[in-house]
Design a protein around this motif. Sequence first.
Motif, PDB file in Angstrom:
ATOM      1  N   LEU A 109       0.811  -1.214   0.000  1.00 38.82           N
ATOM      2  CA  LEU A 109       0.000   0.000   0.000  1.00 38.82           C
ATOM      3  C   LEU A 109       0.847   1.268   0.000  1.00 38.82           C
ATOM      4  CD1 LEU A 109      -2.846  -1.059   2.453  1.00 38.82           C
ATOM      5  CD2 LEU A 109      -2.730  -1.314  -0.021  1.00 38.82           C
TER       6      LEU A 109
ATOM      7  N   GLU B 294       0.429   4.277  -2.751  1.00 35.00           N
ATOM      8  CA  GLU B 294       0.184   5.663  -2.348  1.00 35.00           C
ATOM      9  C   GLU B 294       1.175   6.607  -3.011  1.00 35.00           C
ATOM     10  OE1 GLU B 294      -1.293   7.561   1.908  1.00 35.00           O
ATOM     11  OE2 GLU B 294      -0.571   5.500   1.774  1.00 35.00           O
ATOM     12  N   THR B 295       2.396   6.110  -3.253  1.00 35.60           N
ATOM     13  CA  THR B 295       3.454   6.941  -3.814  1.00 35.60           C
ATOM     14  C   THR B 295       3.291   7.166  -5.311  1.00 35.60           C
ATOM     15  OG1 THR B 295       5.007   6.109  -2.154  1.00 35.60           O
ATOM     16  CG2 THR B 295       5.964   7.149  -4.092  1.00 35.60           C
TER      17      THR B 295
ATOM     18  N   CYS C 289       0.568   6.021  -7.547  1.00 36.69           N
ATOM     19  CA  CYS C 289      -0.723   5.936  -8.246  1.00 36.69           C
ATOM     20  C   CYS C 289      -1.467   7.274  -8.319  1.00 36.69           C
ATOM     21  CB  CYS C 289      -1.627   4.912  -7.562  1.00 36.69           C
ATOM     22  SG  CYS C 289      -1.093   3.213  -7.868  1.00 36.69           S
TER      23      CYS C 289
ATOM     24  N   ARG D  10      -9.000   9.069  -6.166  1.00 33.02           N
ATOM     25  CA  ARG D  10      -7.643   9.528  -5.871  1.00 33.02           C
ATOM     26  C   ARG D  10      -7.322   9.242  -4.403  1.00 33.02           C
ATOM     27  NH1 ARG D  10      -5.316  13.119  -9.287  1.00 33.02           N
ATOM     28  NH2 ARG D  10      -4.245  14.120  -7.547  1.00 33.02           N
ATOM     29  N   VAL D  11      -6.079   8.864  -4.147  1.00 31.85           N
ATOM     30  CA  VAL D  11      -5.694   8.487  -2.783  1.00 31.85           C
ATOM     31  C   VAL D  11      -5.977   9.630  -1.813  1.00 31.85           C
ATOM     32  CG1 VAL D  11      -3.772   7.842  -1.273  1.00 31.85           C
ATOM     33  CG2 VAL D  11      -3.937   6.827  -3.557  1.00 31.85           C
TER      34      VAL D  11
ATOM     35  N   VAL E   2      -8.450   9.437   1.432  1.00 37.91           N
ATOM     36  CA  VAL E   2      -7.935   9.678   2.789  1.00 37.91           C
ATOM     37  C   VAL E   2      -8.753  10.764   3.476  1.00 37.91           C
ATOM     38  CG1 VAL E   2      -5.967  10.632   4.078  1.00 37.91           C
ATOM     39  CG2 VAL E   2      -5.587   8.854   2.342  1.00 37.91           C
TER      40      VAL E   2
ATOM     41  N   ASN F 153      -5.693   6.678   6.771  1.00 35.07           N
ATOM     42  CA  ASN F 153      -4.734   6.446   5.692  1.00 35.07           C
ATOM     43  C   ASN F 153      -5.181   5.260   4.836  1.00 35.07           C
ATOM     44  OD1 ASN F 153      -3.945   4.054   7.023  1.00 35.07           O
ATOM     45  ND2 ASN F 153      -2.263   5.084   8.093  1.00 35.07           N
ATOM     46  N   LEU F 154      -4.481   5.031   3.726  1.00 33.10           N
ATOM     47  CA  LEU F 154      -4.908   4.007   2.779  1.00 33.10           C
ATOM     48  C   LEU F 154      -4.918   2.620   3.409  1.00 33.10           C
ATOM     49  CD1 LEU F 154      -5.794   3.570  -0.149  1.00 33.10           C
ATOM     50  CD2 LEU F 154      -3.387   3.205  -0.748  1.00 33.10           C
ATOM     51  N   GLU F 155      -3.952   2.354   4.259  1.00 29.30           N
ATOM     52  CA  GLU F 155      -3.891   1.042   4.915  1.00 29.30           C
ATOM     53  C   GLU F 155      -5.105   0.818   5.808  1.00 29.30           C
ATOM     54  OE1 GLU F 155      -1.190  -0.485   8.451  1.00 29.30           O
ATOM     55  OE2 GLU F 155      -0.114  -0.689   6.550  1.00 29.30           O
TER      56      GLU F 155
END
Length: 251
Positions: free
Chosen positions: A200, A204-205, A207, A223-224, A228, A234-236
């Motif tokens: 993940l 996040e970095t 994508c 979009r991330v 968020v 967070n994405l996790e």
Amino acid sequence: MEAIVETKNLRVEFRAQSSGQAKKVAVKDLNLSIRAGEVFGFLGPNGAGKTTTMNVLLGFVNATSGAASLFGVDVREPIARQRIGYLPELTYYYKFLTAEELLRFYARIFSIPRTEADRRIDQLLKLVELESARQRPIKTYSKGMQQRVGLAQALINNPDLLILDEPTSGLDPLGRMKVREIIQRLKNEGKTVFFSSHELGEVETVCDRVAIINQGELKVEGRVADLVEKHQANLEQIFLNIIGYQPQLSA
């Protein structure tokens, strides 16, 4: 912007293994649209339907219902796959070949003229940082080097779309970083990249957008940064909430 990859109500069912069992629904009415030049992360736990979806796009599996297209062409038409490169999660190559021989083999499959093939092979081996190992048999390569020669193979036909199934699976942090850098370079060149991953942090970095599926169903997409902000996590944490993970607290 043009949709490079698109699925509409895509559904994939597999026959029951024995009588009395229900059919397995691997993908449930999936709707995705990936635009030109995007890096799109496809996330989900094991068995969520990620690889099945990719296999439909590649023509390896037929959809039960719904539609899927590449560059506006139905995936069942061979022409739809002429402009793509593919890296499977587990790479199977003739390991007695060198990296240069492997790339030349794939260049012949695509009927790339010899002079052009030489140019592309030099360019790709430089991109994946295997110039110094180009004459070594692939069987002597580390896992990370094998994954990078796999990326070079996926790029030999100069595709507009790359489909990568767990491109950093089993790699150490340095190997993951190198693959991530390659994906970033491809993005800068205007390539469209569609990849699944369990990492993940790297998603996040690199994508632009992500989709998370669970049990074949699309749960979130966007979009991330937007996800968020919307979920205040967070994405996790978003991922863990979606799959219903509950941490086991020790007594």
